[in-house]
Enzyme design. Structure first.
Site, PDB file in Angstrom:
ATOM      1  N   GLU A  34       4.490   3.391 -11.404  1.00 53.17           N
ATOM      2  CA  GLU A  34       3.104   3.465 -10.969  1.00 53.17           C
ATOM      3  C   GLU A  34       2.815   2.462  -9.855  1.00 53.17           C
ATOM      4  O   GLU A  34       2.076   2.741  -8.934  1.00 53.17           O
ATOM      5  CB  GLU A  34       2.211   3.188 -12.183  1.00 53.17           C
ATOM      6  CG  GLU A  34       0.865   3.824 -12.116  1.00 53.17           C
ATOM      7  CD  GLU A  34       0.184   3.686 -13.465  1.00 53.17           C
ATOM      8  OE1 GLU A  34       0.688   4.281 -14.436  1.00 53.17           O
ATOM      9  OE2 GLU A  34      -0.828   2.988 -13.547  1.00 53.17           O
ATOM     10  N   ASP A  35       3.371   1.279  -9.977  1.00 52.78           N
ATOM     11  CA  ASP A  35       2.934   0.195  -9.098  1.00 52.78           C
ATOM     12  C   ASP A  35       3.962  -0.299  -8.082  1.00 52.78           C
ATOM     13  O   ASP A  35       3.680  -1.212  -7.324  1.00 52.78           O
ATOM     14  CB  ASP A  35       2.490  -1.009  -9.948  1.00 52.78           C
ATOM     15  CG  ASP A  35       1.249  -0.675 -10.753  1.00 52.78           C
ATOM     16  OD1 ASP A  35       0.510   0.234 -10.310  1.00 52.78           O
ATOM     17  OD2 ASP A  35       1.020  -1.291 -11.795  1.00 52.78           O
TER      18      ASP A  35
END
Ligand code: MN
Length: 740
Positions: A90-91
């Site tokens: 996600e990051d």
């Protein structure tokens, strides 16, 4: 690149945490190979480098804390490694494919399950939340570790929630109380559930939290003395009886005190039992012996004795509960359970974790069966709001224990009715249910069942469910069964009604219906873009097409002249199928110059989920009783609407734009928080001759997001403005929010 000094600080901090993690793993799982954890640590150290959290701490602290929670749950190395990697996709720039290559299929599956779907795929926040939850629930059916990591993630996020903005705090706290704490509860994980609930309560309702906290503190001293005395008395009596047990006292959880205040509608000064006792025994027989001893010492409060050993809660919680009135009139709740039951109550599905070949105990199997069922029930729910609300109902503890006349236990949600009971027994029993006897007496179908009720369902062959039942049932299982039945049968009914309407119309033409060939209907149907005569009939039945128009097209030219003279009341009086009449409707001022093909007398409105603007591709949907909703063709709801394709209708933007129309559109600009940024943004909008209705900016860590509601003429106008905004130095992204 962070400075060397920063890097050293980060390394020292994360290394300490990592050593703590390895130590915990070695203690809890001495025989496991921990190499994968070290590898996952190095990997996330590399990829989260330079990132920090809202608290200012290096980002890596978060996955490490999550992994520590998992280690404390005694999770296996794969789960702990996945915990370390849970935010990497996600990051960071890492993909699921990278994770699969490095760590294998299991870790990749888990990480994928906890990774949120990209924000830009959604029109609304609710939809995004719903879809992410659905994705997680589907992933955890295959591997329960997905949800355990999500719970550990949420726990650490809640522990550090103070660093976020108040509005984010509220939203996250609410989701925690509504979704994650109940999931922990359903998995029997009392300890995590308790902490999630208290943290959620603290941020969601800080005033109430402080009140309860102060009330507890004010009585703490007195309460502790009272508990010490209770502990001593019980301890002595157990010793006399030769029972080995551990007696402990506790202050009740703040959130459960708060719930009690709400339930009983009393003030905090009226709650007496803030303090409680727990006796943990060596054997099941001892539990009942202890209960007897306690009831001999003090008078039990009638109706408060609960035997969850003989009849465990749906999450397999087992314990004896009783409340007694002590000498000075103070009530006190006492829980009695074995060590094993205690472990299960605190750790639930994680209590006996091995994960070599998946969960082992029969109870874990049943818990997974429950999860699968929830996912199954939710599979067909297309409306995100409905998905969320039914999920919340499903997650709530089922509280009512009822019985069949033969003594079989049927567990139902609170306020369930005989219809829920019937559908739990069998789908067909549900469909044909006409009445019920509760404890031998006839009751109406809306009757609310209580624990201990013996329920006998009365069925009648051929009886059918009604739409009203949807308002009576409490379990989503019954709701979905009823809906499914209605969907299937509604179309049949619509076809039937359509045929009747055509027949009636044909009588006016004095044409016997049998003279009309099926091919003629098929020909007209294809003029509407439909494949079969039945589709046409269904369309008429739903009120989408008028029977008169259809018949006019079916009959040979000239026949229409024989029609009695009330034709002028029709809006579109059946010209050639190829030139279907168009009627422009304007509603809500001049915002909706939209044409519905082939239909005149219909209310048209722009759907609020996507707020289409002139120039965008649009599609209409015939709602029940509210007219035609017009959606943008790429609105996520449109896909769901295809569930009933016969209600889809062609629409287009009207061409007669005599009056200029504008639409409010909401944009979010993500940008650097620098001097002059707002001026550049408003400059672009002003140059494009758009009017700003509302503007709000939020900033943190020298990053800002600016929400703007502005008037837009059409799609081209909007595209010009977005392109202009994107060219401003320091602007990272411009997003259109479909919902305003
Ligand atoms: Mn996380």
């Amino acid at each position: 690149m962070p400075s060397l000094r920063e890097q050293i600080k980060t390394t020292a901090l994360t290394l300490t945490k990592f050593r703590e993690l390895m130590k915990r793993m070695q203690e809890n799982r001495p025989h496991d190979d921990l190499a994968i954890i070290k590898k996952a640590y190095d990997y996330s150290l590399k990829h989260h480098e330079g990132q920090s959290r809202a608290s200012g701490e290096p980002y890596l602290v978060h996955p490490l804390e999550v992994a520590l929670v998992l280690a404390e749950m005694k999770m296996d190395p794969v789960a702990v490694a996945a915990g370390l990697l849970h935010d990497s996709v996600e990051d960071t720039s890492v993909t699921i494919g990278d994770i699969r290559k490095e760590f294998g299929e299991q870790v990749a599956h888990i990480v994928e399950g906890v990774t949120k779907i990209s924000k830009i795929d959604f029109a609304t926040r609710e939809e995004q939340q719903a879809e992410n939850l659905r994705k997680m629930m589907l992933a955890m059916v295959d591997d329960i570790r997905v949800v355990l990591i999500k719970l550990a993630d949420r726990l650490h996020n809640m522990r550090t929630l103070e660093h976020l903005q108040p509005d984010r705090q509220q939203k996250i706290a609410q989701e925690t109380l509504e979704i994650y704490a109940p999931i922990a509860h359903r998995l029997g994980m009392g300890k995590i559930r308790g902490e999630l609930e208290d943290l959620g309560f603290r941020f969601l309702d800080p005033d109430a939290y402080r009140q309860v906290e102060e009330a507890v503190n004010a009585r703490r001293k007195q309460g502790e003395a009272f508990l010490a005395k209770m502990q001593q008395i019980i301890g002595e009596k157990l010793k006399e009886a030769g029972i080995q047990a551990h007696v402990e006292s506790r202050i009740k959880r703040l959130y459960s005190i708060h719930k009690k205040l709400q339930r009983q509608r009393i003030g905090v000064d009226q709650v007496y039992d803030l303090f409680a006792m727990r006796v943990i025994t060596r054997s099941l027989q001892d539990c009942y012996a202890v209960l007897g001893i306690i009831h001999n010492l003090w008078r039990p409060v009638p109706g408060r004795i609960k035997d969850f050993i003989a009849m465990p809660r749906p999450n397999f919680y087992q314990s004896l509960h009783t409340s007694v009135i002590t000498e000075d009139g103070t009530p006190c709740e006492i829980q009695i359970r074995t060590e094993e039951m205690h472990k299960m109550a605190e750790e639930g599905i994680a209590a006996h974790w091995k994960y070599k070949d998946g969960p082992v105990s029969a109870q874990d199997e049943q818990r997974l069966a429950w999860l699968r069922q929830v996912v199954e029930w939710q599979r067909d729910v297309s409306d995100p709001n409905e998905f969320l609300s039914t999920l919340k109902v499903d997650l709530y503890p089922e509280e009512v224990y009822t019985f069949t006349p033969k003594g079989k236990v049927v567990v139902l949600p609170r306020d369930a009715t005989p219809i829920d009971f019937a559908y739990t027994i069998h789908t067909e029993v549900g469909h044909t249910c006409v009445g019920a006897k509760v404890n031998g007496r006839m009751v109406p179908l809306r009757h609310k069942l209580h624990s201990g009720d013996i329920v006998e369902i009365i069925t009648q062959p051929g009886h059918k469910p009604s739409r009203d039942w949807l308002g009576l049932v409490k379990s989503s299982r019954s709701r979905n069964k009823i809906k499914h039945w209605l969907n299937v049968h509604q179309r049949e009914r619509a076809i039937e009604i359509g045929r009747k309407l055509i027949e009636k119309e044909a009588r006016k033409y004095r044409v016997p219906l049998k003279d009309i060939k099926d091919e003629d209907f098929v020909r007209v149907a294809s003029g509407y873009g439909l494949g079969r005569a039945d589709d046409l009939m269904a369309g008429i039945g739903y009120g989408k097409y008028s029977a008169r128009q259809v018949l006019a097209r079916v009959l040979p030219a000239g026949t229409a002249q024989q029609i009695p003279g009330d034709l002028e009341s029709e809006v579109a009086s059946g010209p050639q199928p190829s030139t279907i009449a168009s009627v422009v409707r304007r509603v809500f001022g001049d915002h909706n110059a939209i044409t519905v093909k082939g239909q005149g007398d219909m209310l048209v409105y722009r759907a609020r989920c996507c707020n289409p603007i002139r120039g965008e591709s649009i599609v209409g949907y015939v709602t029940r009783g509210k007219g035609v909703a017009v959606h943008a063709i790429n609105c996520a709801n449109v896909t769901n609407l295809m569930y009933e394709p016969e209600r889809r209708i062609d629409v287009e933007w009207a061409h007669d734009d005599t009056t200029p129309t504008s639409y409010p559109v909401k944009l979010t600009v993500f940008c650097d928080d620098r001097f002059g940024m707002l001026k550049s943004i408003t400059g672009i909008i002003g140059d494009a001759k758009s009017n700003i209705r509302n503007i709000a900016a939020h900033s943190s860590n020298s990053q800002a997001s600016v929400d703007i509601v502005l008037d837009i003429m059409d799609l081209k106008h909007l595209e010009t403005i977005i392109a202009g905004l994107r060219k401003i130095p320091g602007v990272h992204e411009v997003q259109r929010l479909q919902k305003i």
